[in-house]
Each structure stands twice: as C-alpha cells, then as structure tokens.
Design an enzyme around this catalytic site. Sequence first.
Site, PDB file in Angstrom:
ATOM      1  CD  GLU B  60      28.020  59.807  49.832  1.00 43.92           C
ATOM      2  OE1 GLU B  60      28.144  60.366  48.723  1.00 43.92           O
ATOM      3  OE2 GLU B  60      28.820  59.974  50.758  1.00 43.92           O
ATOM      4  CG  HIS B 129      28.475  67.475  58.126  1.00 40.28           C
ATOM      5  ND1 HIS B 129      29.829  67.337  58.104  1.00 40.28           N
ATOM      6  CD2 HIS B 129      28.084  67.505  56.829  1.00 40.28           C
ATOM      7  CE1 HIS B 129      30.262  67.294  56.861  1.00 40.28           C
ATOM      8  NE2 HIS B 129      29.215  67.410  56.050  1.00 40.28           N
TER       9      HIS B 129
END
Lengths: 412, 331
Positions: B60, B129
Amino acid sequence: MKEPILMPVLSDTMQTGRLTRWNKSVGDPVHKGDALAEVETDKAVMDVEAFADGYLAGPLAPVDQDIPVRQTIGYLVDSPALTKAQPSAADDGKETTEISQPPSTNGAGSNASPLAKESKDHSGAASPAPPAASVVPTSEVTPSAVSAPSEGADLSGSSPYARALAADLGIDISHVPAGPDGKIHASQVIAAAVQPQDADLRLGPPFLIRKPSSLRAAVARNMVASLSIPSFQISADFALQPLQARSKAQKRSFTLALARACALTVAEDPYFNTVWTAKGLAVRSRVDIGIAVDTGAGLITPVLRDAAERPTAELAEDWRILLDKVKTGRLVPEDYQGASFYVSNLGIFPEITQFDAIVPVGASAILAVSAPSDNGKTVLTLSCDHRVIFGADAARFLQRLGQRLQDPSWLS
Amino acid sequence: MTDLLYWQALNRAMDIELAEDDSVFTLGEDVALYGGTYRVTEGLLAKYGEWRVRDTPISENTFTGLGVGAAMLGLRPVVEIMTINFALLAMDAIVNMAAKIPFMSGGQFPMPLTIRMPGGIARQLGAQHSQRLEVMFMNVPGLRIVVPSTPQDAYWQLRQAIRSDDPILVLEHELLYFQKGAVDETAIAPPLHQAQIRRAGRDLTCITYSRMSTVAQEAAAELASEGIEMEVIDLRSLSPIDWESCVQSVSRTHHCLIVEEDCRFAGTGAEFCATLQEFCFYQLDAPIQRVAALDLPTPFNGALEAATIPAKENVVQAARKLMGLNQGVSQ
C-alpha cells in the site's frame, strides 16, 4: 406478595391526585373493594379501592400533597407479618408524616415524589426514622407535583435557546417554571409568554404562598382558557314570578325549572348547542345544562344531561342526586363536565340586580340570572361566543325564553 | 436517468473520466484482472489497457506513493486501497506526502490524487477490517474527504474528485455497494463538499453521513409517525464540512442529533458537536446528542457486531429523548 397501590387515573385530564385521608392504617386487613383512601382530583373526592384482599403496608404516601398518577402510594401484602417489615409500622398512622420528609441528599432537587426515593431506602438496612422528622408537619408550600425522573445530577437549568428567547420576549427566566425534565426549554418560555404574568409581589406587603385547592385551581385554569372566546353580552328584563309560582305549585325547584326553560329554548336553535372548535362547528345532539353552584369553598357546575327531552320528574331526581353529591364533595368528572349551555343564578342575593357571566370553554352561551329589581322584573344577561352566536340570534333566544317565563304552562 | 447500483455508478464515473482525460489512470490490488474487490473497476482493463488500469502487489505505501509521484508530474491517478484498514500501511504516502507536498512546495506541485477506499462496518469482517478511520484523516490538514451515500453522489463525487487538483479521499461504504438508486448523468452536480437535506423536518436536525444517512432516514420515517419531524442532513463531505447547511437547520429546529458509525470517543461526532455549539449555542434548546458506535474493537460475532453500531431504534430513541419525550411512567 407485595403489590404496589398506585395513584389512580380518574379522568382524562388528571395528572396528579391529592390524598385527603387514609381510611386504613398499616397492618389493617383489607378486602377487595374496600375504600383504602380518599383522593381529591380536579374537582371531586373519590375512593381508592383495594384491588385484592390482603393487608395494607407502608410506606404510605402523605396526605395533602399532589402525587402524580400511577405513582405508588402504598402496598398490599399477603400476610400481616410483611406489613411489619417497615420500621415505622410500630407507631401506626405516623407513616404519612414521616415519609413526607424524604431523606433526600440534596434538598434542592427533591421535586420527585418522596416515595420514589423512600421505597429504595426502605428495602435495605432500615434504621428507625428520627422522631423529630416524623412530627414536623408537611409544609403547605409544596413543590410542583409533576417531577422529573431523577436520574443523575441535575445541572441547573435552562437551555441557551430558552434564555435567548426569554431575553427577546422580555421574560424574567427565573420566574419560568421548569418542564417535565426539570429544565427550562423554549416551550416553557413560550408557555410563560402566552400566559398572563404573575403579579410582582416583591414590592408589596409580606406574603405567604398557599397552594390553591384543586377546585380553585381547576376554576382558574378554565377561566384562563375561556379568555380566548370572543364574547358579547345581551340583557333583557323579565318577570320571573309566573315561573316561580308554577314551580312551587308543581313542587319543583326553581333552579330546575329555570334550567328546563333554558334547555327547551336551546333546543329550538341548534347554534346555542354548538361549540366552535378548530376542526369545525361541533353541533351537539343533546342539550346538557350546566348549573353553577356555590359550594362555599368554590364554584362547581353539575350538569343535567338531556335536559330538553327527558321528563321533568327524571331531571328532578337527577338534580337531587347531584346536589347531594355537591354537599358531600363527591361529584365525579362525569357529573360536572361537558355541559353545552350554562346557567348562573345569583338571585338569592337581593342586592345584585345585574351581572354577566363568562362563557366557559365547551359552551357557546351562559345565562346570568340576578335578583329582581324594584319594578319586580329580573335582568337576564346572556353571554355568547360570537364565533357561533350573533346578536340577533341572542335577541331571539331571549325573546323565546321570555315567553316561556311568562307562560310556564309547559312545566309539569 | 437510470437506476444503478452504487458500485455501478462508481464504475460509470471511472469509465467516463478515463475516456475523457488521458492523464487519468487507476491502480491498486486486484483492480485490473479481477475488476476490483467490489467490481468498481470491472471491464476497465479491457477497455483502457494495463497501462491505465494497473494491478499492484500488496504494497500500500508503495503504490500510494507511486500515485503521489504521478500526481506531482501532472497525471491524475485514482488509487484504490482495498479497504480503509489497509490505508494504515499507506499513512506515510497519504499524510506525509500527499497532504504536505502542495504546501511545502509553495504550490509548485499540485496533487490531483484521488484515493478510493471501501470502509465502514460490513458483515463480520472482523475487528481489523471493520474500522472507521475517517476521523484520523479528518485530522490531517491538506486532505479532502468525501463520503457519498447514494449512487448519484458516488457518481458525482468521484468524477469531481478526479478532476480536482487537490488530494481527495473517497470513502465508500462497503454495505452501500449493492444499494440501488437513480443516477442522472446529465444533471449538474452540487458543489463537491456541499451537504444535502435528505429529509426536511421542523423539530430536530440529524447530522449524519455515509450509510448512517440511510439509517437516519428510516428513523425519521418512524419518528414522523409519532409526530416528530426530523430533518436529516447528509454531510457528503467530512473535510471540509458544510457548516452553513448544518447551522441553518439547527437554527430552525433548535435541536441537534448526530449519528455516526464511528466510535463515540473522539469520533467524527465530537468534531461536529464542538463546532456546532460554537456556531449555534444560543439556538440550542437541549444539549447536542450523539448516537455513535461503541468504543471497542468490532466483535466478529454477527449479533454482537450489530449491537456495536447505531441502528434505527437507537436513533429513534435518541431523538425522542432529545425532544423530551422519553419520560414515560416506568413502574
């Protein structure tokens, strides 16, 4: 088993009730249907009945204090032993004064009914209440009845918007009563703004604030409500002697005869039996005559139902029962609410030769009857709601009523 | 006007921007061959080729940094980070680079960077998440943050973000991707950061955003049946915030309820509340109330997970309480 006894809801408008007395003491056996206590509502005194057999247990709610409806006022238990669980059960009858002194931690926020707090305190280690507290009489200056569910600490106050609004409207917010949550919100300020201002007593002589009786408070509320009615008065002179003579001959009360005369006249013009509402004109199918009665302690208006259609003898019996209830203070709301036309008679005061009355909310007119003048005639003054009744209607009404008074052969 | 799912509206917006401007490209994990985890880039690889629709390794900070560099050189990258939770790995690229470079270069470098991130609590994705990290980015000056709650807004706001020369985060809610709504591609979009009144009401103002906007509207319908008219303001943007719309509404209703999916403590609602009381203090008839998620890592168990975030009933209750109507007699 320990079941709470609740302050009953005895009418649609009833928010609080005031116990006038307990008929039973803690530990007394009671049977289902027994009158445990008497409660004073808007206008009437009614019984709180036992809902089961058992024994009365405390703590009992104090007398002469406004208690919100559905609030616990005492308990019914299975066995006499359970009634002894209360520390104060020994000195029977003293409970009422004792619990009127809630051992609240902060004196300021004790608007809540004493019972709410008291019942918690009683469950645990119950130390005998200090005797000093139990003999202090209940102050007459009672806090307002409908109180907040006391959760958490109360920050003082009023909302910023309420304060800003009060400043804009020129209202002293310190005189605005708090809302149900104990705070002053905009709605309370607006309510205060549209209500007549209280007199400023600070500059006058010293004073005490005494709580008005329920009856007096109800009359005051109704009179303020009637301010919104645009009314006019119209008067006429009539001789009442023929009706008086006829009612005497028929052994009927003159008040009843007068009510009957009004009912028959009302029945001829539906507008006199109609009330203005936001939804439209409410045209009633029955003439119910409310008659103002002086109880000595205040004003009450027992209602003769269907006074135009039913036989006079039946009305006379109703009237007798109503007067009896007035004397014993046992009128229930159905007895004194909802008249469609009112009569107020001050004829027993010979000095009063003319007066006018205020149209109560829910009616379109009220007739004021004074004492006869020197010429033997009596001034009748009709106050009318001009939204429903116009001057000529009122004039015709008095004409027709006058004919009935002149020739009372209709009275049986 | 066509009815589109939220992901389809985003897909449509991507397609149009890629078609209209050669400098637009997108990159991220699974955006090309797989078509995007939530199908937002579906079909774009075939249409625009692997130079403009580009799969990246699981890296990322690197691919977001690549986006920053491309933006500095005049391209208009749309970086997809698979969920906002993974943005934690890209914080340096977002916070230290994207948000700072235009300022530190005295405006010499523009930053026409769009970062799309699914987020919010979906269904049983686990604590790592299920985070709502918008508040972290709100605290970074230099970033813009939009939170579309309808397919129409998703379409408008993604297109506007791509065309903006500032770094913009587009936070998409995972439970909204399959919500359907009318999309008018010919209508003129409102300003990117302008709030919208989703439902008008006179009694209280509910300030909310993203999926909670739909929850608030359901609550408002129920409240209306009780005679409480709740105005629902969908902020649409968390940075900057359209305070004017909020203040106008609260000045009318005098009551303010904040509904957020974020955790309560130091959440987005804390900022709304603090700023609104500065603007509206003298208009408030009751303390501003917040309905927010519980302050704890989201449980995996479905029932427990649902219990941690605001539901319609919580909003209804809070509104009643705010209006002073929750004080029935309890025995």
